[in-house]
Design an enzyme around this catalytic site. Sequence first.
Site, PDB file in Angstrom:
ATOM      1  N   THR A 151      63.905 -38.763  48.065  1.00 34.54           N
ATOM      2  CA  THR A 151      62.537 -38.427  47.651  1.00 34.54           C
ATOM      3  C   THR A 151      62.567 -37.709  46.311  1.00 34.54           C
ATOM      4  OG1 THR A 151      61.670 -38.408  49.879  1.00 34.54           O
ATOM      5  CG2 THR A 151      60.548 -36.998  48.296  1.00 34.54           C
ATOM      6  N   GLN A 188      62.424 -48.228  51.804  1.00 34.76           N
ATOM      7  CA  GLN A 188      62.362 -47.472  53.053  1.00 34.76           C
ATOM      8  C   GLN A 188      60.903 -47.263  53.455  1.00 34.76           C
ATOM      9  OE1 GLN A 188      63.227 -43.252  53.558  1.00 34.76           O
ATOM     10  NE2 GLN A 188      64.740 -43.764  55.106  1.00 34.76           N
ATOM     11  N   HIS A 204      62.189 -46.224  58.477  1.00 34.30           N
ATOM     12  CA  HIS A 204      62.599 -44.808  58.522  1.00 34.30           C
ATOM     13  C   HIS A 204      62.286 -44.257  59.912  1.00 34.30           C
ATOM     14  CE1 HIS A 204      63.556 -40.813  57.459  1.00 34.30           C
ATOM     15  NE2 HIS A 204      62.892 -40.672  56.340  1.00 34.30           N
ATOM     16  N   ASN A 258      64.900 -38.091  60.609  1.00 32.59           N
ATOM     17  CA  ASN A 258      64.466 -36.867  59.925  1.00 32.59           C
ATOM     18  C   ASN A 258      63.126 -36.285  60.365  1.00 32.59           C
ATOM     19  OD1 ASN A 258      66.846 -37.028  58.606  1.00 32.59           O
ATOM     20  ND2 ASN A 258      66.022 -37.752  56.658  1.00 32.59           N
ATOM     21  N   TYR A 301      60.264 -37.645  61.229  1.00 25.90           N
ATOM     22  CA  TYR A 301      58.990 -38.289  60.891  1.00 25.90           C
ATOM     23  C   TYR A 301      58.454 -39.055  62.113  1.00 25.90           C
ATOM     24  CZ  TYR A 301      60.157 -36.578  56.310  1.00 25.90           C
ATOM     25  OH  TYR A 301      60.472 -35.731  55.272  1.00 25.90           O
ATOM     26  N   ARG A 341      66.984 -46.633  59.915  1.00 24.22           N
ATOM     27  CA  ARG A 341      67.732 -45.387  59.734  1.00 24.22           C
ATOM     28  C   ARG A 341      67.400 -44.434  60.875  1.00 24.22           C
ATOM     29  NH1 ARG A 341      67.844 -40.768  54.888  1.00 24.22           N
ATOM     30  NH2 ARG A 341      70.073 -40.959  54.559  1.00 24.22           N
ATOM     31  N   ASN A 398      62.798 -31.146  59.691  1.00 25.93           N
ATOM     32  CA  ASN A 398      61.366 -31.214  60.020  1.00 25.93           C
ATOM     33  C   ASN A 398      61.085 -30.868  61.481  1.00 25.93           C
ATOM     34  OD1 ASN A 398      60.296 -31.933  57.432  1.00 25.93           O
ATOM     35  ND2 ASN A 398      61.318 -33.897  57.670  1.00 25.93           N
ATOM     36  N   GLY A 410      73.854 -39.797  48.701  1.00 25.89           N
ATOM     37  CA  GLY A 410      72.560 -39.323  48.236  1.00 25.89           C
ATOM     38  C   GLY A 410      72.676 -38.569  46.932  1.00 25.89           C
TER      39      GLY A 410
END
Length: 370
Positions: free
Chosen positions: A25, A97, A178, A181, A183, A230, A238, A328
Site C-alpha cells: 500500500t 490484489q 486479499h 491481514n 480485512y 493471499r 488489524n 515487500g
Amino acid sequence: MPTLFDPITAGEIELANRIVMAPLTRNRSPGAVPGEMTATYYAQRASAGLIITEATAITQQGQGYANVPGLYAPDQLAGWRRVTDAVHAAGGKIVVQMWHVGRISHSSLQPDGGAPVAPSAITAKAKTYVLNADGSGAFVATSQPRALTLDELPGIVADYRRAARAAIDAGFDGVEVHAANGYLIDQFLRSGSNHRSDAYGGSIENRARLLVEVMEAVTAEIGASRTAIRISPVTPANDASDPDPQPLFNYVVRQLAQWPLCYIHVIEGATGGPRDFQQGNTPFDYAALRGAYTTAGGAAAWMVNNAYDGALAETAVADGRADLIAFGKPFIANPDLVRRLREHAPLNTPDTSTFYGGGEKGYLDYPTLD
Ligand code: 8OZ
C-alpha cells in the site's frame, strides 16, 4: 534443485523467475485513480517474476484508506490499463490484489458517510489513514461497523466477480483475492471478529463460506488459472484474532484445492513482524498447512512471504518448501531487486517516512545498480 532465478509457470502465468513483488500500500492514487507515477513505479520493478499490485478496492464500500486505488470506476480502470501496458512493455507480469476492507475503514471514506460493514458490529482496535482538510494524511481509529445482513452477501460476492472481470479487461495477467491481514474475508474467517449465528458464523465451515463463495465466483468468471489468494493464518494485523488457527486454515486450503489456482500466497507470522508469531498455544505448522493442501489434491504454486532475505529465499526454493517468494519492503527500495539478489549486491534501505502518501520521493527515485 530449483533456484530463485529459474522460470516457473503458475496457473497460466509464465514467470521469468520466482521472485515476486508483494502487494504494498502506497497511498498515491488521489481519487482512487492510479496515475502516470504509478505506471512508472511498477514498470521500474518489472524484472520481478511477478508483480502483485497494492491492495485495490473492489467497491467504494471496500475502501478503507485515503488515496488507495480502486477497481470499479472507468477512470480507475483506465489508470490500471496504463500500468499493465507499462509493465508488459518492460517484460513483466502483473496481477491485481482485490480488496474489501470490511471494518477497517472510516465512515468519511464510505458511500454517503455510512458505517463500514463487517461480519459483526465489533469495532477493530486498529487505525486507518484519512486526509485532513489541508490534504495532509493522518492515522485515525477505525469507525464502528455495522453487521452485514444475510441478503447483502451475494452482492459482495458479485462485486468480487465484477472486479475480476474488470481487472482482466484492464490487462492484468490475473487477480489475487486479499483474504489476509484482518480485512473483510479474514474478518469472517476469524472468531474474534465473526460472532454471527447464521450460515456465515460459528463453525469453521460457516466462517469460510464467504471466502469459498468469492473464489467460486472469481474462478467461474476469469478461470482458476488466473486466480490466486493471499492468507495470513496467524497475523494479528488489524485486530485479527482466532485462538485456533491451524484447523481453520487447514480447512481453508483443503477447500482451495478444488480449483487449479494460479498460486496460494501465505504470510508466515505477523505481517511485517516476527515470523514466529503465534495465536493460541501452539506454533503454527506451515508444513502441515501445505500438506493439507496437497493431500486434498491442491497443485497451485506455493508462495511465501514475510521477512525473507536472499539467503532464506534461496533455501526455501531449493528445499522445495516454496515455489515463489514475495518480497515487500526490499522491493520498495530496490527496483532491480532480482539483479541484486542474483549478484549478491547490497540493498538500498527503504525510507519508512515515504511509505504511505506523497509523491515521487521514496517512490520513483530509488537507484538501480547502474
Ligand atoms: C499497510 C497499510 C495499509 C494497508 C495489508 C493492504 O496489510 C494492507 C495495508 C498495509 O494487507
